[in-house]
Write a protein that holds these residues in place. Sequence first.
Motif, short mmCIF file in Angstrom:
data_model
loop_
_atom_site.label_atom_id
_atom_site.label_comp_id
_atom_site.label_asym_id
_atom_site.label_seq_id
_atom_site.Cartn_x
_atom_site.Cartn_y
_atom_site.Cartn_z
N LEU A 149 0.85 -1.19 0.00
CA LEU A 149 0.00 0.00 0.00
C LEU A 149 0.89 1.25 0.00
N PRO A 150 0.80 2.11 -1.02
CA PRO A 150 1.61 3.33 -1.02
C PRO A 150 1.19 4.25 0.12
N ALA A 151 2.14 4.93 0.71
CA ALA A 151 1.84 5.87 1.78
C ALA A 151 0.90 6.96 1.28
N HIS A 152 -0.07 7.32 2.11
CA HIS A 152 -1.04 8.39 1.83
C HIS A 152 -1.90 8.11 0.60
N ALA A 153 -2.03 6.84 0.24
CA ALA A 153 -2.90 6.48 -0.87
C ALA A 153 -4.33 6.34 -0.35
N ARG A 154 -5.24 5.89 -1.21
CA ARG A 154 -6.60 5.57 -0.82
C ARG A 154 -6.81 4.08 -1.10
N ALA A 155 -7.72 3.47 -0.33
CA ALA A 155 -7.93 2.03 -0.47
C ALA A 155 -9.42 1.71 -0.32
N VAL A 156 -9.82 0.60 -0.93
CA VAL A 156 -11.19 0.10 -0.83
C VAL A 156 -11.11 -1.39 -0.57
N PHE A 157 -11.80 -1.86 0.48
CA PHE A 157 -11.89 -3.28 0.79
C PHE A 157 -13.32 -3.73 0.52
N LEU A 158 -13.49 -4.75 -0.34
CA LEU A 158 -14.81 -5.30 -0.65
C LEU A 158 -14.86 -6.74 -0.20
N SER A 159 -15.77 -7.05 0.74
CA SER A 159 -15.83 -8.38 1.32
C SER A 159 -17.15 -8.55 2.06
N ASP A 160 -17.46 -9.80 2.44
CA ASP A 160 -18.60 -9.99 3.34
C ASP A 160 -18.17 -9.82 4.79
N PHE A 161 -16.86 -9.82 5.04
CA PHE A 161 -16.29 -9.63 6.38
C PHE A 161 -16.93 -10.58 7.39
N MET A 162 -17.11 -11.83 6.97
CA MET A 162 -17.69 -12.84 7.84
C MET A 162 -16.64 -13.66 8.59
N GLY A 163 -15.38 -13.41 8.30
CA GLY A 163 -14.31 -14.16 8.94
C GLY A 163 -13.86 -13.53 10.24
N ASP A 164 -12.65 -13.90 10.66
CA ASP A 164 -12.07 -13.40 11.91
C ASP A 164 -11.85 -11.89 11.81
N MET A 165 -12.44 -11.14 12.72
CA MET A 165 -12.34 -9.69 12.69
C MET A 165 -10.93 -9.19 13.00
N ARG A 166 -10.10 -10.03 13.61
CA ARG A 166 -8.74 -9.60 13.93
C ARG A 166 -7.95 -9.28 12.66
N GLY A 167 -8.27 -9.96 11.56
CA GLY A 167 -7.59 -9.66 10.31
C GLY A 167 -7.94 -8.29 9.77
N VAL A 168 -9.22 -7.90 9.94
CA VAL A 168 -9.65 -6.58 9.50
C VAL A 168 -9.01 -5.50 10.37
N GLU A 169 -8.98 -5.74 11.68
CA GLU A 169 -8.37 -4.79 12.61
C GLU A 169 -6.91 -4.57 12.28
N ALA A 170 -6.18 -5.65 12.02
CA ALA A 170 -4.75 -5.54 11.69
C ALA A 170 -4.54 -4.80 10.38
N ALA A 171 -5.41 -5.06 9.39
CA ALA A 171 -5.27 -4.40 8.09
C ALA A 171 -5.52 -2.90 8.21
N LEU A 172 -6.55 -2.51 8.94
CA LEU A 172 -6.84 -1.08 9.11
C LEU A 172 -5.75 -0.39 9.92
N ALA A 173 -5.19 -1.08 10.90
CA ALA A 173 -4.09 -0.51 11.68
C ALA A 173 -2.87 -0.28 10.80
N ALA A 174 -2.56 -1.27 9.94
CA ALA A 174 -1.42 -1.14 9.03
C ALA A 174 -1.65 0.00 8.04
N ALA A 175 -2.87 0.13 7.55
CA ALA A 175 -3.19 1.22 6.61
C ALA A 175 -3.06 2.57 7.29
N ALA A 176 -3.57 2.67 8.53
CA ALA A 176 -3.50 3.94 9.26
C ALA A 176 -2.05 4.35 9.50
N ASP A 177 -1.19 3.38 9.76
CA ASP A 177 0.24 3.68 9.98
C ASP A 177 0.87 4.31 8.75
#
Length: 270
Positions: A149-177
């Motif tokens: 993910l390039p720094a200061h880019a924009r991103a879109v995640f498309l999913s049903d998000f029915m799996g483990d929420m810890r993966g979503v949390e980690a991804a958003l934390a990495a993006a925010a960093d």
Amino acid sequence: MAQAEHLASTVLLGEHGRRRAGMGDEFWQYRPIAHGDEVRQIDWRRSARSDVHFIRQKEWQAAQSVVLWVDGSKSMGFTGDRSRAPKSDRARLLALALSVLLVRAGERVGLANLGAPPRSGQVQLLRLAEALSGELSGADYGTPVTRGLPAHARAVFLSDFMGDMRGVEAALAAAADRGVRGALMQILDPVEEDFPFDGRTIFESMGGTIEYETLKAGELRQRYLDRLAARKDRLEHLARISGWLYDCHHTGHSAQSALLWLYSALERAR
């Protein structure tokens, strides 16, 4: 690709501007002159209507990078009606149609699944179309991919998000960093929203790794709906604290409305 081009053509949009001052051709705003501004920057016509000198600013229009992650797990292959396309088809269509709109606006687009940097142009759209035509993976549920993910880019995640929420949390934390903001779009089939089951029912995950049998499915309905509502609230909360936006889209509804939301969400997530 043809479906995506058709969907994109039904959406009439303005310039996908950066919504802040900078290099560009489009007018952005007037602001009072400040210390450090040069006299040649003054807009004399606007200033003549006031006792204050004003600077005419243009909108920054440098291309930005947008990275899309499209869940390719087995759960996205679900549909509650044979006449209705599975969630994966809707997610891929929206991703490609959004890419068409962004490329038309001069942006660079890429797929996180590919690990390649975002690019612009028609050739890139063909690359994305090819990548989005692959088979669903062997995993029951997907986890957002944030590598590259390039720094200061924009991103879109498309999913049903029915799996483990810890993966979503980690991804958003990495993006925010990395200063990345964007949009989460949860895509559900109407059956997953309504839970129209009663009596003896066997529930099985799309990958076949989870199975549950009950004689009284109707008694599970309220518990299921409560869990689903809690998951939606959690996704919205994670998006909000990360500077992202969240929306839930049903495959029984118009793809056009979802595309409009995604495009405007990228404007607002700045």
